[in-house]
Structure formats: structure tokens, C-alpha cells
Scaffold this active site. Structure first.
Site, PDB file in Angstrom:
ATOM      1  N   GLU A   1      -9.936   1.777   0.549  1.00 20.51           N
ATOM      2  CA  GLU A   1     -10.377   0.532  -0.056  1.00 20.51           C
ATOM      3  C   GLU A   1     -10.018  -0.652   0.816  1.00 20.51           C
ATOM      4  OE1 GLU A   1      -8.828   0.582  -4.060  1.00 20.51           O
ATOM      5  OE2 GLU A   1     -10.515   1.838  -4.645  1.00 20.51           O
TER       6      GLU A   1
ATOM      7  N   CYS B   1      -8.165  -7.744   3.114  1.00 15.32           N
ATOM      8  CA  CYS B   1      -6.994  -6.863   3.035  1.00 15.32           C
ATOM      9  C   CYS B   1      -7.447  -5.462   3.456  1.00 15.32           C
ATOM     10  CB  CYS B   1      -6.449  -6.874   1.611  1.00 15.32           C
ATOM     11  SG  CYS B   1      -5.053  -5.766   1.392  1.00 15.32           S
TER      12      CYS B   1
ATOM     13  N   CYS C   1      -0.903   7.041   0.930  1.00 13.58           N
ATOM     14  CA  CYS C   1       0.346   6.543   1.512  1.00 13.58           C
ATOM     15  C   CYS C   1       1.474   7.499   1.158  1.00 13.58           C
ATOM     16  CB  CYS C   1       0.673   5.149   0.982  1.00 13.58           C
ATOM     17  SG  CYS C   1       2.110   4.424   1.800  1.00 13.58           S
TER      18      CYS C   1
ATOM     19  N   CYS D   1       6.338   4.083  -3.093  1.00  9.53           N
ATOM     20  CA  CYS D   1       6.917   2.998  -3.882  1.00  9.53           C
ATOM     21  C   CYS D   1       6.510   3.228  -5.341  1.00  9.53           C
ATOM     22  CB  CYS D   1       6.406   1.643  -3.396  1.00  9.53           C
ATOM     23  SG  CYS D   1       6.767   1.357  -1.656  1.00  9.53           S
TER      24      CYS D   1
ATOM     25  N   CYS E   1       3.498   1.352  -7.184  1.00  7.34           N
ATOM     26  CA  CYS E   1       2.240   1.229  -6.449  1.00  7.34           C
ATOM     27  C   CYS E   1       1.291   2.381  -6.776  1.00  7.34           C
ATOM     28  CB  CYS E   1       2.549   1.202  -4.954  1.00  7.34           C
ATOM     29  SG  CYS E   1       1.091   1.326  -3.926  1.00  7.34           S
TER      30      CYS E   1
ATOM     31  N   CYS F   1      -2.531  -6.425  -5.419  1.00 10.21           N
ATOM     32  CA  CYS F   1      -1.499  -5.708  -4.680  1.00 10.21           C
ATOM     33  C   CYS F   1      -1.023  -4.463  -5.420  1.00 10.21           C
ATOM     34  CB  CYS F   1      -0.291  -6.607  -4.479  1.00 10.21           C
ATOM     35  SG  CYS F   1      -0.667  -8.027  -3.498  1.00 10.21           S
TER      36      CYS F   1
HETATM   37  S1  SF4 Z   1       3.403  -0.441  -1.692  1.00 10.47           S
HETATM   38 FE1  SF4 Z   1       2.077   1.394  -1.855  1.00 10.47          FE
HETATM   39  S2  SF4 Z   1       0.769   1.340  -0.035  1.00 10.47           S
HETATM   40 FE2  SF4 Z   1       2.499  -0.065   0.349  1.00 10.47          FE
HETATM   41  S3  SF4 Z   1       4.055   1.211   1.394  1.00 10.47           S
HETATM   42 FE3  SF4 Z   1       4.538   1.321  -0.805  1.00 10.47          FE
HETATM   43  S4  SF4 Z   1       3.447   3.167  -1.521  1.00 10.47           S
HETATM   44 FE4  SF4 Z   1       2.553   2.616   0.467  1.00 10.47          FE
END
Ligand code: SF4
Length: 363
Positions: free
Chosen positions: A96, A125, A132, A136, A139, A355
Site C-alpha cells: 500500500e 507515504c 513487516c 510492533c 500496528c 499510520c
Molecule cells: S510500525 Fe508496523 S510497519 Fe512500522 S516497523 Fe513497526 S510493525 Fe513494521
């Protein structure tokens, strides 16, 4: 992790185009013509490169060397003008990319589709990986895991495709790039940096209009500081002590806050440049007055600003969004300590473009 598939001409730098032209028995100025067509002119097919003789174009095609931008699979339009693009790569993997216009065409505010009318500034962006691995806890991208890195061509290709779709004129309109989409750019460092060079030398973005955000990959922060041409650096901080940070960002167990803040202190800032710390406020987890005071101590002495982002809620995320008052109180403590702190307005929250919300949702 899966290999990156071959992705044609986009992503090749001038030197690589030169060797290609040479290999095909062409004079070196053909490489320059190709470079111009690919990047500043943003052409989307070899047929459109009228500066090249037909035979050379046919030769390139026979080698599998086409101009291929990521294909727009779907577009989601927010009422605030933000557009979330779902792009398909040559191997069918999707990522995306988000377009955030500002100015007259940026925010319709009346529920109608915005973004097609006049805008004078915008931010793109960009994603750097399919998924990923950093995990986190707040996220949505993390829920995907990581499938593969994007090539430099796929990273630049997102920018080219969005600029063309939006009919952007970089001489007249100001576009910023943030590498804050899906993925951790510093875990795909060579491709990310090659994309940066192509965007500056080729497409025409000044380095000052680009920002990369990292979750704290310490060795790469040091390496990045040595780059002759580089975007600005943002560090995704999100916690004021190791206990909280390790709980919400497992990467902190490998590189803790002391190491992160040391890397931040050592980072060679350019004249008038500031480091950015991003801090996603999670209700009752990292957003108290005591946490704000700890942040003040952490960043003391660093030329920086702090961007505060109230969590963008999403399915599968266990944290809540803080109240306005808590956000305000957090910001006030930083400001009183002389730290520039900004509350970032969420963009495209209604279309999962904000975000931490990029998850390749298709509805
Ligand atoms: S916020 Fe999401 S995309 Fe960014 S490093 Fe952490 S897990 Fe990965």
C-alpha cells in the site's frame, strides 16, 4: 523470506543502464535517453520513449526489459482527500501507498471525494517491504509478517505511479516522500538507499523533502548517518522506558533505549536539521504525565521534535485511543520543557490509510 523478482527497467541506475546499452551494442547516450524517460519524464511504456529507435526498444523488450510500474489494484478515497493505493507488483504481491494532498484539493470536508481538484502540496507515504517483521503491537502491518523486500524499482515505482495518477507537476507542486508505509526500510537498506538515489538524481526530489522512519535498527542508523545524500531521519520511539517499549516493540529487546538514544545523539545532523521522534499514544499504556516526563529526559540535549500520534484503532489491535485531554497534557509537558511537540492529525482514518493501519485491506 522470498526473493525479489526481476522487475524490468525501473530501478536501474545510470551506470546499469549504460552497461545494458553497451551489452546491446548501443552508444552511451541511449542510456541517458532511457534514464530521462524512466525518471524525470516518468514514461510508462517503451513505446512512448520516442527518443529511442524502434530496433533498440524491440531489443530491450526481447530481454524482458520493459518499463513496468506497480499496477493500481484498488484505490480507496477518504473524505479528507487522502487516497490509499493497493499496488500489485509483477509477482502479484501487494503493498500500500498513501497520497495525502494539502491545499484546496486536499480536504473536501463535505463528504465528497476530494483529491482530484487543485492541490499545491502533498505527501506520498511509501512502502519498503511486503509486510513487516518488526511486530510492533499497535500496528496492523505487523499482523502480516514479512513476505519479501521490495526492489529499488518497486519502491521508486510506487512514487512514479502515484505521481502519474495524480498528474503531479514537480516543478509547480511540492511533494514530500515519507518512507513510513509497510515495512522497516532499514531492514531493506540497500534497496531503500538505491531508491533514494534514483528519486533524487532521477525523479528530482531534493533530499530535504524525504523522511525515513525506523523502529530503531541501530547499525543502520549509524550507516545512514554516513550517507552523502540521505532523507531526514525519524525514530519511532513510542515509549519512555524499556519495560513499556519492549512490551509494545519487541525490537527493543535487541536494541534497547539506551542504545537507541545514543545512536540518536551520535547522529550527524545537517545545518538546521532536526531529528524527529514519533510517539504513538496508546491509552493507559504510554500516555501518562509520568511517561511524558520520562520522554523529556530521554531526548534532552538532542536537536529534535516530537510528533504525537493518537493511536489509529483497528481490528486485532488491543490498545485504545487516548482522549484529547490526555494527548493535550502529554504535549504540554514536552512543550513546557522546550521540546517542539506536534499532535499529528490522522489522515485517511476512514479508509485505513493512517499510520499503522496499512494491511492490504481490500474493502
Ligand atoms: S510500525 Fe508496523 S510497519 Fe512500522 S516497523 Fe513497526 S510493525 Fe513494521
Amino acid at each position: 523470506m522470498a526473493d525479489i523478482p526481476q522487475s524490468g527497467l525501473v530501478g536501474l541506475d545510470y551506470k546499469e543502464l549504460s552497461s545494458l546499452a553497451q551489452k546491446l551494442g548501443q552508444p552511451d547516450y541511449r542510456a541517458r535517453q532511457l534514464f530521462e524517460a524512466l525518471y524525470p519524464q516518468r514514461l510508462q511504456a517503451l513505446e512512448s520513449v520516442s527518443t529511442l529507435p524502434k530496433e533498440f526498444r524491440a531489443m530491450l523488450k526481447s530481454q524482458g526489459m520493459e518499463i513496468q510500474h506497480p499496477r493500481i489494484e484498488k484505490c480507496f478515497h477518504s473524505t479528507d482527500g487522502t487516497i490509499r493505493y493497493l499496488f500489485a507488483m509483477a509477482d502479484g504481491e501487494t503493498v500500500e501507498t498513501v497520497w495525502m494532498p494539502e491545499g484546496d484539493g486536499g480536504e473536501a470536508g463535505d463528504g465528497t471525494e476530494a483529491g482530484d481538484s487543485e492541490w499545491d502540496r502533498a505527501t506520498i507515504c511509501v512502502s519498503s517491504q511486503v509486510g513487516c517483521a518488526v511486530n510492533c503491537q499497535f500496528c496492523l502491518t505487523a499482523l502480516l509478517g514479512v513476505k519479501r523486500n521490495l526492489s529499488a524499482g518497486e519502491i521508486v515505482g510506487q512514487v512514479l505511479a502515484v505521481l502519474n495518477d495524480r498528474k503531479a507537476d514537480l516543478a509547480r507542486q511540492r511533494v514530500n516522500i515519507v518512507f513510513m508505509g509497510m515495512g522497516e526500510p532499514f531492514l531493506n537498506y540497500p534497496n531503500f538507499m538505491k531508491a533514494v538515489r534514483l528519486l533524487t538524481e532521477g525523479v528530482g526530489f531534493p533530499e530535504s523533502r524525504m523522511t525515513v522512519s525506523t523502529s530503531g535498527i541501530i547499525p543502520r542508523i549509524h550507516e545512514f548517518g554516513e550517507e552523502p545524500v540521505r532523507p531526514k531521519l525519524a525514530i519511532s520511539l513510542n515509549a519512555s522506558n524499556d519495560a513499556v517499549r519492549s512490551a509494545i516493540m519487541p525490537i527493543n529487546k535487541k536494541w534497547n533505549l539506551e542504545m537507541l538514544m545514543q545512536a540518536a545523539r551520535d547522529f550527524p545532523l545537517r545545518n538546521r536539521e532536526r531529528l524527529t521522534f514519533e510517539y504513538v499514544l496508546l491509552n493507559g499504556t504510554n500516555d501518562s504525565v509520568a511517561h511524558a516526563r520520562e520522554v523529556v529526559e530521554l531526548v534532552r540535549g538532542i536537536r529534535c521534535k516530537v510528533n504525537l500520534i493518537a493511536l489509529n484503532p483497528g481490528p486485532g489491535i488491543e490498545f485504545g485511543m487516548p482522549t484529547e485531554q490526555r494527548v493535550q497534557a502529554f504535549q504540554n509537558i514536552l512543550m513546557k520543557a522546550g521540546i517542539p511537540a506536534f499532535v499529528r492529525r490522522p489522515r485517511g482514518r476512514d479508509i485505513y490509510a493512517a499510520c499503522g493501519q496499512l494491511k492490504r485491506t481490500v474493502a
